[in-house]
Write a protein that holds these residues in place. Structure first.
Motif: not given
Length: 205
Positions: A147-158
């Protein structure tokens, strides 16, 4: 005398090699289909035995590039060894290495304007390559409660965008751009700052 580029009998591959050479020399929009045919040593009409036209030929160069790119990224990731962070950084460095070693493929993939959805084979190759970075992101964040981790798709895109920016500005010899640091160091430090900001890795002590 055999025609240059076609002596081995593989017309399709000869045309891809020709278009990669032209892309490196003139950019993705700086040549015609006739020039690609001439570079391969065949008539323009022969191109249509294998490709619908110029963009279809560039799309095949991009597909091959994504295949090579995906293999390099997968090799760099190596199952997340020796650690998730180290694997993430190695994947970023593999991006830089690919751009330097395969400039024609890189431009066909990212600067030609050809959509990765142009055909199913190109889309599949692109998805596989980009999936390596997402896989690394999932591994890197799994120690954080869901519930606290950022979406992996988001930070992999960054991270993808950061890698691409370092390549474009500092790793390809763009006129007027110069960094006092090696591109690899820029990317590694940038990844570290970003991931620490998200709480994915511990802060420096």
């Amino acid at each position: 005398m055999a025609k240059r580029g076609y002596h081995h009998g593989n017309l399709r591959e000869a045309l891809v090699e020709a278009v990669l050479k032209l892309i490196e020399e003139k950019g993705p929009t700086g040549f015609t289909l006739s020039e690609a045919a001439r570079e391969a040593g065949v008539t323009p009409a022969a191109v249509y035995r294998h490709f619908e036209g110029r963009e279809d030929l560039i799309a095949e160069a991009a597909r091959q590039g994504y295949e090579i790119f995906g293999d390099l990224m997968d090799y760099a990731y190596d199952g997340g060894k020796p650690s998730a962070l180290a694997a993430f950084e190695k994947v970023g460095r593999a991006y830089l290495a690919f751009a330097r070693r395969y400039p024609g493929h890189y431009v066909a993939m990212f600067e030609s304007g050809v959509s990765i959805q142009r055909n199913p084979d190109l889309a599949a190759a692109a998805d596989k390559a980009l999936g390596v970075l997402q896989k690394a992101a999932v591994k890197l964040s799994e120690h954080i409660p869901e519930g606290r981790r950022p979406p992996p798709q988001m930070f992999s895109a960054h991270i993808w965008a950061m890698s691409h920016g370092v390549v474009e500005l500092f790793a390809r010899g763009s006129p007027g751009t110069k960094s006092p640091f090696p591109p690899e160091d820029l990317l590694e430090s940038g990844i570290g700052v970003y991931l620490r900001g998200l709480g994915l890795i511990p802060p420096d002590k």
